[in-house]
Write an enzyme that holds these catalytic residues in place. Structure first.
Site, PDB file in Angstrom:
ATOM      1  N   ASP A  53      55.873  42.370  39.530  1.00 15.04           N
ATOM      2  CA  ASP A  53      55.486  43.588  38.823  1.00 15.04           C
ATOM      3  C   ASP A  53      54.081  44.000  39.241  1.00 15.04           C
ATOM      4  O   ASP A  53      53.096  43.424  38.790  1.00 15.04           O
ATOM      5  CB  ASP A  53      55.557  43.344  37.308  1.00 15.04           C
ATOM      6  CG  ASP A  53      55.172  44.579  36.496  1.00 15.04           C
ATOM      7  OD1 ASP A  53      54.842  45.610  37.102  1.00 15.04           O
ATOM      8  OD2 ASP A  53      55.206  44.496  35.246  1.00 15.04           O
ATOM      9  N   GLU A 214      19.596  27.471  48.504  1.00 10.81           N
ATOM     10  CA  GLU A 214      18.959  28.781  48.576  1.00 10.81           C
ATOM     11  C   GLU A 214      17.751  28.828  47.631  1.00 10.81           C
ATOM     12  O   GLU A 214      17.380  27.839  46.996  1.00 10.81           O
ATOM     13  CB  GLU A 214      19.953  29.900  48.242  1.00 10.81           C
ATOM     14  CG  GLU A 214      20.387  30.731  49.454  1.00 10.81           C
ATOM     15  CD  GLU A 214      19.252  31.508  50.103  1.00 10.81           C
ATOM     16  OE1 GLU A 214      18.160  31.627  49.504  1.00 10.81           O
ATOM     17  OE2 GLU A 214      19.448  31.994  51.233  1.00 10.81           O
TER      18      GLU A 214
END
Length: 476
Positions: A53, A214
């Site tokens: 669907d 980082e």
């Protein structure tokens, strides 16, 4: 080399596979899946697909929601996280039609596929090779609540500076705020996790350049991958996020690509490096050009910079995106280009000197994007720049070979900037999308549905009271 059904059968026998899992990308860029016993996977499945669907994927109205999924055999891999040995395949969405089913024009993979086809048909190049940088946070705890009478969130990471005074088993070695760039162990407690994920990625055909901690102290990491074609890298972006998230969960942690999960800390971007090739020869290199860039490279760049505000509707499609894209901080917001300048939207790495490596990076995108739409939109903007010979110098986009944050207010007033909100980005996309619908790459209805859905997200965000408003307004 094409993969056949017999190849898949041999792979399943080799790994004693019991289940087949089909991964489909919905409108927003989330993977959904459907699983069946491996015995139900037949050659007929590859021809006629598996029904589902589509209205629940955000694609189609309910009255036209019946669709089928047809797996891409070349994407087949063994899911490393499945409890039962499972074959996993990405695939394409088709609309049920007569006499034959047809590819669904809004399907993210279909858009990326047609963007590459459009590039080849233009005669400009055979391929755009891209290399995204994946930035993400790894947390030890995340909780949140959004209700009418209560709203808030709480994040924790063992290595965060706010835990420096924690009682109990505390061994110190906390990373200062914005002090995590390339930090070494024992402060970097995530190196082993990143290496384990890197090995998983390599085993799934995603080649990794390197990984590191980082800037963000509370667990921000980066993994940078080798270049690949647009559709290939969109698939690998989805797979990379899947591997990272599930590997973290398996170790009692959690990963987010949210652009700005923590106030005052570095945000997560997804810088996209890019260059064009024709007959396997690079088109971006010119020894005598600015920063050794060819005219083709500059025109391609000019198209991106001309349309970059509209691109944000696809490359930065969350309300949280614009908490990262704030002037004066680490994220690029100035519409312009420069060599080795991280404050411009497009940066040309000075270290990439070989013809095959000459490129530049678009620094504004983030990991909340649907990578198929985002990468395709970037390519379409670049093609528009080449076709219309948009010179970024003549258009006033630079080069800005100086720190844009240090300009006077008078000089800054001459610059152009990225949108400051999702609504502003959607306004730009609404006004500027003709370059996307060329060659029927982006269906106009897709752009309309995308804007409708994102407007609802933005409206809900604007309607919700924020804790800081209680701080500033409750007593007035």
């Amino acid at each position: 080399m094409a993969v056949t059904f017999n190849d898949i059968k041999k792979l399943c026998e080799r790994h004693n596979v019991k289940m087949a899992d089909f991964m489909m990308t919905d409108l927003t860029g989330r993977w959904r899946h459907l699983t069946m016993p491996i015995g139900r996977l037949t050659e007929d499945t590859l021809k006629n697909g598996v029904g589902f669907d589509g209205s629940n994927y955000g694609f189609a109205p309910v009255e036209k929601s019946d669709m089928v999924f047809i797996p891409d055999l070349e994407s087949a891999n063994i899911d490393p996280f499945a409890e039962i040995p499972t074959l996993s395949m990405i695939g394409d969405v088709y609309v049920i039609d007569l006499p034959e089913n047809r590819r669904f024009d809004q399907d993210p993979r279909n858009v990326a596929f047609h963007a590459e086809e459009y590039l080849r048909s233009s005669g400009i190049a055979d391929e755009m090779r891209i290399g995204p940088e994946f930035e993400f946070y790894v947390f030890d705890h995340v909780s949140y609540s959004v209700q009418g009478h209560a709203s808030g969130f709480k994040i924790n990471a063992d290595q965060a500076e706010w835990n420096s005074g924690s009682e109990g088993a505390n061994l110190g070695y906390k990373i200062p705020r914005k002090g995590g760039y390339h930090i070494a162990p024992p402060m970097d407690k995530l190196g082993g996790f990143r290496s384990r994920v890197t090995m998983l990625m390599e085993s799934q055909g995603i080649l990794v350049k390197y990984h590191h901690h980082e800037v963000g102290g509370p667990g921000q990491s980066e993994i940078e991958v080798e270049f690949g074609g647009l559709l290939e890298m969109a698939d690998k972006t989805m797979l990379t996020k899947y591997l990272l998230k599930n590997a973290a969960i398996a170790e009692g942690k959690t990963v987010t690509f949210m652009p700005k999960p923590i106030f005052g800390e570095a945000g997560n971007g997804m810088h996209v490096h890019m260059h064009l090739f024709k007959n396997n020869k690079p088109l971006f290199y010119d020894e005598n050009g600015y920063s050794q860039l060819s005219e083709t490279a500059l025109f391609f760049m000019g198209g991106i910079l001309k349309h970059v505000r509209a691109l944000c509707g696809f490359t930065n499609p969350s309300t949280n995106s614009y908490k990262r894209l704030i002037p004066g901080f680490e994220a690029p917001v100035t519409i312009g280009f420069a060599t080795s300048n991280r404050s411009a939207v497009i940066r040309i790495p000075a270290y990439a000197k070989d013809p095959d490596k000459k490129r530049y990076e678009l620094r504004s995108p983030d990991g909340t994007c649907n990578p198929y739409y985002a990468y395709a939109a970037i390519l379409m903007a670049g093609i528009d720049g080449i076709k219309n010979k948009i010179d970024p110098k003549k258009a006033g986009y630079g080069p800005y070979d100086f720190n844009l944050y240090n300009l006077s207010k008078k000089e800054q007033a001459k610059l152009k900037f990225l949108p400051q909100s999702l609504d502003e980005a959607l306004d730009a996309l609404e006004k500027d999308h003709d370059f996307l619908i060329q060659g029927k790459v982006f269906p106009k209805r897709l752009i309309e549905i995308w804007i409708e859905n994102k407007r609802k997200e933005a409206l809900r965000y604007r309607q919700l009271p924020h804790p800081v408003e209680f701080e500033t307004s409750f007593d007035l």
